[in-house]
Write a protein that holds these residues in place. Structure first.
Motif, PDB file in Angstrom:
ATOM      1  N   GLU A   2       0.830  -1.207   0.000  1.00  0.00           N
ATOM      2  CA  GLU A   2       0.000   0.000   0.000  1.00  0.00           C
ATOM      3  C   GLU A   2       0.862   1.253   0.000  1.00  0.00           C
ATOM      4  N   ARG A   3       1.953   1.185   0.777  1.00  0.00           N
ATOM      5  CA  ARG A   3       2.843   2.350   0.833  1.00  0.00           C
ATOM      6  C   ARG A   3       3.464   2.615  -0.542  1.00  0.00           C
ATOM      7  N   VAL A   4       3.882   1.538  -1.219  1.00  0.00           N
ATOM      8  CA  VAL A   4       4.465   1.703  -2.562  1.00  0.00           C
ATOM      9  C   VAL A   4       3.421   2.262  -3.526  1.00  0.00           C
ATOM     10  N   LEU A   5       2.195   1.722  -3.454  1.00  0.00           N
ATOM     11  CA  LEU A   5       1.141   2.200  -4.347  1.00  0.00           C
ATOM     12  C   LEU A   5       0.809   3.665  -4.097  1.00  0.00           C
ATOM     13  N   LYS A   6       0.800   4.067  -2.813  1.00  0.00           N
ATOM     14  CA  LYS A   6       0.534   5.477  -2.523  1.00  0.00           C
ATOM     15  C   LYS A   6       1.617   6.370  -3.108  1.00  0.00           C
ATOM     16  N   GLU A  19       0.959   9.133  -5.891  1.00  0.00           N
ATOM     17  CA  GLU A  19       1.350  10.536  -5.736  1.00  0.00           C
ATOM     18  C   GLU A  19       2.228  10.988  -6.893  1.00  0.00           C
ATOM     19  N   ALA A  20       3.126  10.085  -7.350  1.00  0.00           N
ATOM     20  CA  ALA A  20       3.974  10.440  -8.498  1.00  0.00           C
ATOM     21  C   ALA A  20       3.132  10.622  -9.756  1.00  0.00           C
ATOM     22  N   LEU A  21       2.142   9.736  -9.957  1.00  0.00           N
ATOM     23  CA  LEU A  21       1.280   9.872 -11.130  1.00  0.00           C
ATOM     24  C   LEU A  21       0.471  11.159 -11.080  1.00  0.00           C
TER      25      LEU A  21
END
Length: 792
Positions: free
Chosen positions: A542-546, A550-552
């Motif tokens: 989840e942390r990686v996806l967040k 945010e980058a997207l």
């Protein structure tokens, strides 16, 4: 000057006057003395007579006082010692006057206390009294107290013989009067009318219930008016019974307080009259009817029960059974209605092999029959030969019989077996779960846990088996957690006192870097369920996806800013190019040859197409930034359709396409942004023209449906394949499909975005070879305008 003779004459006159005055004074004094002497003599005679009279009275009083054995004690208004007269030997051999006032020396304690209180009331408030006393020596004394002439007088006299009998009769009379008043008060409190008749048969006393029955204020008025409760025939029958010296008993009708009632009358004769009482049978009859209804209702209720009920009387005969009893044992109703004995029923059931198999049937039967002499309820389980299991309750009846209750518990036993099996399965299931599970009881102690719980929190399974309290478990788990406050809430959820029980969920950070989701849920039996799930891997993902999201979002913002900036930067020089080309084409700066005019036309068309693309990109960027605002107003539908058609006239002429506008008469207006609506229709018409072939017709139609306005743009082109239809509204996606249409794929995207800004929707219907129809639906009510404004 006075002469000597004159002086002599004056002196003689004064002496004569003095002599005369003295003579008169002496005479008056003598007369007054004689008159006073006569008065004194008269007064002396009166006083002497009064003294003689007082002496006579005193003699008579002493004679009366000494005529009987008595003692008189007199208290004055002052606090002086009382005067005691009489025969002091009446109460004591020792003739000491003060000992008389020591009531406890010659009276029992209770009598002495009562006499002392009576004397205090006599001296304090002047209340008289009379009481009969018995001394410790056994003598009967009458004590009488009166207030006479401001003095308190206590007389103690011996009563014997007739006086003693009179005193006893007086006491008996007072007792009889008190008892009579008590009985009358008791009858006044009774709800049933009661009365007394004198020797002539006339009512002499009635109670309050009688007075209420004849509707009078009280019994005195009823007696004074001679009101009768019973009618003439009943009174005649009662009088005949009195004449024969027998009690009258009968059930008669009478009017009680204005209503007709049935009374059970009893009248008993006596020497001086008779006494009667009437019991109102209305309540008794109502109770009897209610009892019958209750018994009938009980019978119907018992017949509806699945539990078999059989009632036997003291003679061990069947007096009642419900339907379930007959069905349980399969007995003939005729046999049961014949009131068989308990032993007969048991013998019949044994003969048919419906009773439990017994090694000694007689002993078993005798033990069952012993219930008729038992005082406590007994319970047994019968296992029948047909596989059924019965719970048998034997309840001794107070009247000597027995009540049997037969409950078929076969299914319950099966359910208990299945339940135990299910519990074992659940236990095995919990033990194999990877999630940590713990159940705490209402006392806050651990009742159930699985191995995962012990492993996760490094708890000793042996200690957990001792059911530790939540406080002990929390104290062990707190050092392993970063979020210490969460355990306080966990403890409060398990062992706290709350108005309403509710669950909660928290995510715990542990000191070893792992993350655990903790959830608490209340259970129906008051217990609490705690679950712990290790979500470390999911949290990391989840942390990686967040971070990626945010980058997207940042990249999208950068893209939008870039497109917005570049579009504005391109539009300014492009506008200049279009302006200069138009100047060259108009010949304002000089004439052009045909080839130059042709090239200038190409530049103008390319510039206009490029400007349209830039405008579309700007619109999409504005929509993505939620910055587009609609300028709402009442838009004439037909006029807007005509204005949109004007914008595509050159394309229609260039491609030999016909445009047909269809609108119902009186279609009117609706709230919308006119500029954006024209842009929507222009893009739809441009798209339809691009996919149409020369000679075909494009249709623009508008209609109303309830509170909606519908626009339809139809063409007769090749249509759109199904695999492309789902993507037609995507940006920068264009599919020529073999047609001459070319574009960047923004037209339908802008249409969809603008329609949705109006709280509307876009539908597309197409099939290969059948053309395409795009439908735009807009809200047409004022409420919809408010909704659009609120959305903005």
């Amino acid at each position: 000057m006075l002469s000597l003779d004159g002086i002599v004459d004056h002196g003689e006159a004064a002496g004569v006057s003095l002599f005369v005055g003295l003579t008169i004074f002496s005479a008056v004094t003598a007369l007054l003395h004689l008159a006073g002497r006569r008065r004194w003599l008269a007064t002396e005679r009166l006083l002497g007579a009064e003294v003689a009279d007082l002496r006579a009275r005193l003699d008579r009083a002493q004679m009366f006082l000494s005529s009987e054995q008595q003692i008189v004690v007199a208290w004055g208004s002052s606090n002086h010692e009382p005067e005691i007269e009489g025969d002091l030997t009446l109460l004591s051999d020792v003739m000491v006057p003060r000992r008389i006032l020591g009531f406890g020396t010659w009276l029992p304690a209770s009598s002495a206390q009562a006499l002392e209180h009576a004397v205090e009331r006599l001296r304090g408030r002047g209340e008289g009294f009379r009481m009969a006393l018995v001394t410790t020596a056994g003598r009967h004394i009458e004590a009488e107290g009166r207030a006479i002439g401001g003095r308190a007088i206590l007389r103690l006299r011996d009563v014997s013989g007739d006086r003693l009998e009179l005193s006893r009769l007086r006491d008996h009379h007072a007792t009889v009067v008190g008892e009579n008043d008590l009985w009358r008060a008791l009858h006044d409190a009774l709800p049933d009318p009661a009365w007394l008749r004198d020797a002539s048969g006339r009512v002499s006393w009635v109670n309050a219930a009688y007075a209420n029955a004849v509707e009078t204020r009280d019994g005195t008025e009823a007696v004074a008016r001679g009101l009768e409760l019973l009618d003439a025939p009943a009174r005649g029958a009662a009088a005949a019974s009195r004449a024969s010296g027998e009690a009258y008993r009968g059930r008669v009708g009478a009017v009680v307080a204005g209503g007709r009632h049935m009374l059970d009358v009893v009248e008993v004769p006596g020497r001086f009259g008779s006494a009667g009482v009437a019991a109102d049978l209305a309540e008794i009859d109502a109770l009897r009817d209610d009892l019958a209804k209750q018994l009938d209702s009980q019978t119907r209720t018992l017949d509806q029960l699945s539990t078999a009920v059989a009632i036997f009387d003291g003679a061990k005969r069947l007096v009642f059974h419900n339907t379930a009893y007959a069905a349980l044992w399969g007995l003939d109703p005729v046999f049961l209605d014949s009131r068989p004995s308990d032993g007969e029923i048991l013998d019949r059931l044994r003969a048919e092999r419906r009773l439990p198999e017994q090694a000694d049937y007689r002993a078993w039967k005798a033990g069952l029959m012993a219930s008729y002499q038992a005082v406590e309820t007994s319970e047994a389980i019968w296992y029948l030969p047909d596989g059924r299991t019965l719970r048998v309750v034997t309840n001794p009846n107070l009247k000597g019989g027995v009540i049997y209750l037969f409950d078929n518990v076969t299914e319950r036993y099966h359910l208990e077996s299945r339940f135990n099996a299910m519990i074992r399965v659940q236990g095995e299931t919990l033990d194999t779960l990877k999630e940590a599970v713990a159940v705490f009881g209402t006392d806050g102690r651990l009742k159930l846990f699985n191995p995962a719980f012990a492993d996760m929190w490094r708890l000793d399974a042996g200690k957990l088996a001792d059911q530790p309290h939540i406080d002990a478990i929390a104290a062990h788990c707190v050092p392993q957690s970063v979020d210490v406050e969460v355990w306080s809430e966990v403890r409060s959820s398990v062992a706290g006192l709350h108005d309403a029980r509710s669950g909660f969920g928290h995510r715990l950070q542990r000191r070893d870097g792992s993350v655990v989701d903790c959830a608490a849920a209340p259970l129906p039996d008051g217990a609490s369920l705690l679950t712990f799930i290790d979500v470390t891997a999911g949290v990391n993902v989840e942390r990686v996806l967040k971070e990626r999201n945010e980058a997207l979002l940042a990249a999208e913002k950068l893209r939008n800013d870039f497109v917005h900036h570049v579009s504005y930067e391109l539009r300014s020089p492009l506008t200049n190019i279009i302006g200069f080309i138009q100047l060259l084409g108009d010949g304002a700066v000089g004439s052009l040859n045909p080839k130059q005019v042709e090239y200038a036309g190409y530049v103008t068309k390319s510039s206009a197409a490029l400007l349209a693309i830039i405008n579309d990109i700007l619109d999409l960027a504005t929509i993505d930034m939620d910055a587009m605002e609609l300028n709402l107003g009442a838009i004439d539908i037909v006029q807007t359709m005509e204005e949109a058609a004007e914008g595509v006239q050159d394309r229609l002429a260039e491609n030999d396409i016909r445009l047909r506008i269809v609108a119902l008469d009186g279609i009117g207006a609706f709230p919308a942004d006119g500029k954006r609506l024209r842009q929507i229709l222009f893009n739809l018409l441009s798209n339809a023209i691009g996919f149409s072939s020369p000679g075909q017709t494009v249709t623009l139609a508008a209609m109303r449906r309830d509170d909606r306005v519908v626009f339809k743009v139809s063409d007769q082109g090749r249509g759109i394949p199904l695999d492309v239809l789902d993507r037609v509204f995507d940006r920068f996606r264009s599919d020529a499909g073999g047609s001459r249409h070319r574009g960047v794929g923004l037209g339908l995207s802008i249409v969809k975005s603008l329609v949705e800004l109006h709280q509307g929707e876009v539908l597309i219907d197409s099939a290969p070879g059948e053309g395409t129809t795009v439908t735009c639906i807009f809200p047409a009510t004022r409420a919809a305008v408010g909704a659009i404004t609120a959305a903005e």
